[in-house]
Design a protein around this motif. Structure first.
Motif, PDB file in Angstrom:
ATOM      1  N   VAL A  58       0.848  -1.255   0.008  1.00  0.00           N
ATOM      2  CA  VAL A  58       0.011  -0.228  -0.031  1.00  0.00           C
ATOM      3  C   VAL A  58       0.899   1.243   0.063  1.00  0.00           C
ATOM      4  O   VAL A  58       0.811   2.308  -0.919  1.00  0.00           O
ATOM      5  N   LEU A  59       1.933   1.212   0.822  1.00  0.00           N
ATOM      6  CA  LEU A  59       2.829   2.447   0.783  1.00  0.00           C
ATOM      7  C   LEU A  59       3.551   2.394  -0.497  1.00  0.00           C
ATOM      8  O   LEU A  59       3.699   3.837  -0.963  1.00  0.00           O
ATOM      9  N   GLY A  60       3.896   1.433  -0.832  1.00  0.00           N
ATOM     10  CA  GLY A  60       4.739   1.631  -2.383  1.00  0.00           C
ATOM     11  C   GLY A  60       3.913   2.053  -3.315  1.00  0.00           C
ATOM     12  O   GLY A  60       4.195   2.939  -4.177  1.00  0.00           O
ATOM     13  N   ALA A  61       2.384   1.748  -3.293  1.00  0.00           N
ATOM     14  CA  ALA A  61       1.588   2.200  -4.331  1.00  0.00           C
ATOM     15  C   ALA A  61       0.948   3.718  -4.222  1.00  0.00           C
ATOM     16  O   ALA A  61       1.428   4.554  -5.231  1.00  0.00           O
ATOM     17  N   HIS A  62       0.998   4.328  -2.915  1.00  0.00           N
ATOM     18  CA  HIS A  62       1.027   5.492  -2.692  1.00  0.00           C
ATOM     19  C   HIS A  62       2.189   6.429  -3.052  1.00  0.00           C
ATOM     20  O   HIS A  62       2.342   7.674  -3.454  1.00  0.00           O
ATOM     21  N   ARG A  63       3.527   5.865  -2.873  1.00  0.00           N
ATOM     22  CA  ARG A  63       4.816   6.462  -3.349  1.00  0.00           C
ATOM     23  C   ARG A  63       4.636   6.716  -4.848  1.00  0.00           C
ATOM     24  O   ARG A  63       5.000   7.611  -5.258  1.00  0.00           O
ATOM     25  N   ARG A  64       4.384   5.503  -5.646  1.00  0.00           N
ATOM     26  CA  ARG A  64       4.403   5.521  -7.147  1.00  0.00           C
ATOM     27  C   ARG A  64       3.224   6.548  -7.406  1.00  0.00           C
ATOM     28  O   ARG A  64       3.401   7.378  -8.467  1.00  0.00           O
ATOM     29  N   ASN A  65       2.197   6.726  -6.638  1.00  0.00           N
ATOM     30  CA  ASN A  65       1.159   7.780  -7.340  1.00  0.00           C
ATOM     31  C   ASN A  65       1.915   9.178  -6.829  1.00  0.00           C
ATOM     32  O   ASN A  65       1.570   9.869  -7.803  1.00  0.00           O
ATOM     33  N   LEU A  66       2.398   9.386  -5.840  1.00  0.00           N
ATOM     34  CA  LEU A  66       2.928  10.597  -5.668  1.00  0.00           C
ATOM     35  C   LEU A  66       4.101  10.871  -6.624  1.00  0.00           C
ATOM     36  O   LEU A  66       4.171  12.174  -7.091  1.00  0.00           O
ATOM     37  N   ASN A 152      -2.659   8.988 -16.602  1.00  0.00           N
ATOM     38  CA  ASN A 152      -3.394   8.030 -17.121  1.00  0.00           C
ATOM     39  C   ASN A 152      -2.620   6.623 -16.964  1.00  0.00           C
ATOM     40  O   ASN A 152      -3.176   5.538 -16.600  1.00  0.00           O
ATOM     41  N   ARG A 153      -1.266   6.663 -17.169  1.00  0.00           N
ATOM     42  CA  ARG A 153      -0.657   5.222 -17.076  1.00  0.00           C
ATOM     43  C   ARG A 153      -0.476   4.935 -15.892  1.00  0.00           C
ATOM     44  O   ARG A 153      -0.793   3.753 -15.477  1.00  0.00           O
ATOM     45  N   ARG A 154      -0.019   5.924 -14.954  1.00  0.00           N
ATOM     46  CA  ARG A 154      -0.080   5.481 -13.360  1.00  0.00           C
ATOM     47  C   ARG A 154      -1.540   5.068 -12.775  1.00  0.00           C
ATOM     48  O   ARG A 154      -1.629   4.243 -12.204  1.00  0.00           O
ATOM     49  N   THR A 160      -4.454  -2.073 -12.167  1.00  0.00           N
ATOM     50  CA  THR A 160      -3.745  -3.296 -12.297  1.00  0.00           C
ATOM     51  C   THR A 160      -3.416  -3.845 -11.111  1.00  0.00           C
ATOM     52  O   THR A 160      -3.659  -4.814 -10.575  1.00  0.00           O
ATOM     53  N   GLU A 161      -2.738  -3.082 -10.006  1.00  0.00           N
ATOM     54  CA  GLU A 161      -2.108  -3.485  -8.890  1.00  0.00           C
ATOM     55  C   GLU A 161      -3.462  -3.940  -8.028  1.00  0.00           C
ATOM     56  O   GLU A 161      -3.275  -4.783  -7.161  1.00  0.00           O
ATOM     57  N   MET A 162      -4.413  -2.963  -7.970  1.00  0.00           N
ATOM     58  CA  MET A 162      -5.718  -3.266  -7.010  1.00  0.00           C
ATOM     59  C   MET A 162      -6.282  -4.732  -7.450  1.00  0.00           C
ATOM     60  O   MET A 162      -6.752  -5.342  -6.497  1.00  0.00           O
ATOM     61  N   SER A 164      -4.765  -7.225  -8.785  1.00  0.00           N
ATOM     62  CA  SER A 164      -4.132  -8.454  -8.376  1.00  0.00           C
ATOM     63  C   SER A 164      -3.967  -8.436  -6.909  1.00  0.00           C
ATOM     64  O   SER A 164      -4.105  -9.676  -6.206  1.00  0.00           O
ATOM     65  N   ALA A 165      -3.975  -7.317  -5.965  1.00  0.00           N
ATOM     66  CA  ALA A 165      -4.225  -7.452  -4.466  1.00  0.00           C
ATOM     67  C   ALA A 165      -5.460  -8.075  -4.218  1.00  0.00           C
ATOM     68  O   ALA A 165      -5.395  -8.748  -3.165  1.00  0.00           O
ATOM     69  N   LEU A 166      -6.483  -7.782  -4.914  1.00  0.00           N
ATOM     70  CA  LEU A 166      -7.786  -8.527  -4.517  1.00  0.00           C
ATOM     71  C   LEU A 166      -7.818  -9.832  -4.731  1.00  0.00           C
ATOM     72  O   LEU A 166      -8.831 -10.506  -4.212  1.00  0.00           O
ATOM     73  N   LYS A 167      -7.488 -10.349  -5.704  1.00  0.00           N
ATOM     74  CA  LYS A 167      -7.179 -11.561  -6.116  1.00  0.00           C
ATOM     75  C   LYS A 167      -6.415 -12.679  -5.053  1.00  0.00           C
ATOM     76  O   LYS A 167      -6.723 -13.799  -4.983  1.00  0.00           O
ATOM     77  N   LYS A 168      -5.621 -11.881  -4.178  1.00  0.00           N
ATOM     78  CA  LYS A 168      -4.706 -12.703  -3.302  1.00  0.00           C
ATOM     79  C   LYS A 168      -5.575 -13.223  -2.217  1.00  0.00           C
ATOM     80  O   LYS A 168      -6.680 -12.806  -1.597  1.00  0.00           O
TER      81      LYS A 168
END
Length: 168
Positions: A58-66, A152-154, A160-162, A164-168
């Motif tokens: 989650v923190l990694g995703a937020h970091r990539r968003n920022l 848009n790319r991010r 896609t990340e979300m 894959s996370a929900l499939k776990k």
């Protein structure tokens, strides 16, 4: 009448004795003990609670968003600077052209030549203004397109990340 009201209230000893009797009956296994056989552990084990998300993910995703947002802001700022720089160049060229035009008009002798020169210069000024406006508009559009493409790319990556996370 006062005697009836006082006689309706149970005294402290009667209430205390009733509680003691109910407690003793419950402790001895007699009477109603609705929660005695209830298994809390079993209830919580059977509950389908969502899994705790991976905090690092989650923190990694937020970091990539920022980072993507910062990059888009940087691109937008660079685009605005390019537009401002080009606008200044256009203004300088227009001013020097205006100075040259005024010299040429002053050098003409007859009113007919001046009128023809005015018409020619007006046509040229209009064409330059349209061309310059189009150029500035294209620069703005290009800048916005680059910034939006980054966002848009991010966003697509985040979805896609979300998934894959929900499939776990």
């Amino acid at each position: 009448m006062a005697d009836k009201m006082t006689s309706q209230k149970p005294d402290a000893e009667t209430t205390s004795a009733a509680r003691k009797t109910a407690f003793e009956a419950s402790a001895a296994g007699q009477g109603a003990a609705p929660m005695q056989d209830f298994d809390f552990k079993k209830m919580f084990d059977e509950m389908k609670l969502p899994q705790m998300p991976d905090v690092e993910a989650v923190l990694g995703a937020h970091r990539r968003n920022l980072e993507a947002l910062s990059e888009a802001n940087r691109l937008a700022l660079e685009g605005a600077q390019t537009v401002a720089r080009r606008h200044m160049e256009i203004m300088q060229a227009t001013m020097s052209g205006l100075t040259q035009t005024l010299r040429e008009i002053a050098a003409t002798d007859t009113p007919n030549e001046r009128a023809a020169k005015h018409a020619e210069l007006l046509k040229q000024a209009y064409e330059n203004a349209v061309c310059n406006t189009r150029e500035l508009g294209d620069l703005i559009q290009k800048s916005h397109a680059e910034a939006m493409e980054k966002l848009n790319r991010r966003f697509s990556e985040a979805m896609t990340e979300m998934q894959s996370a929900l499939k776990k």
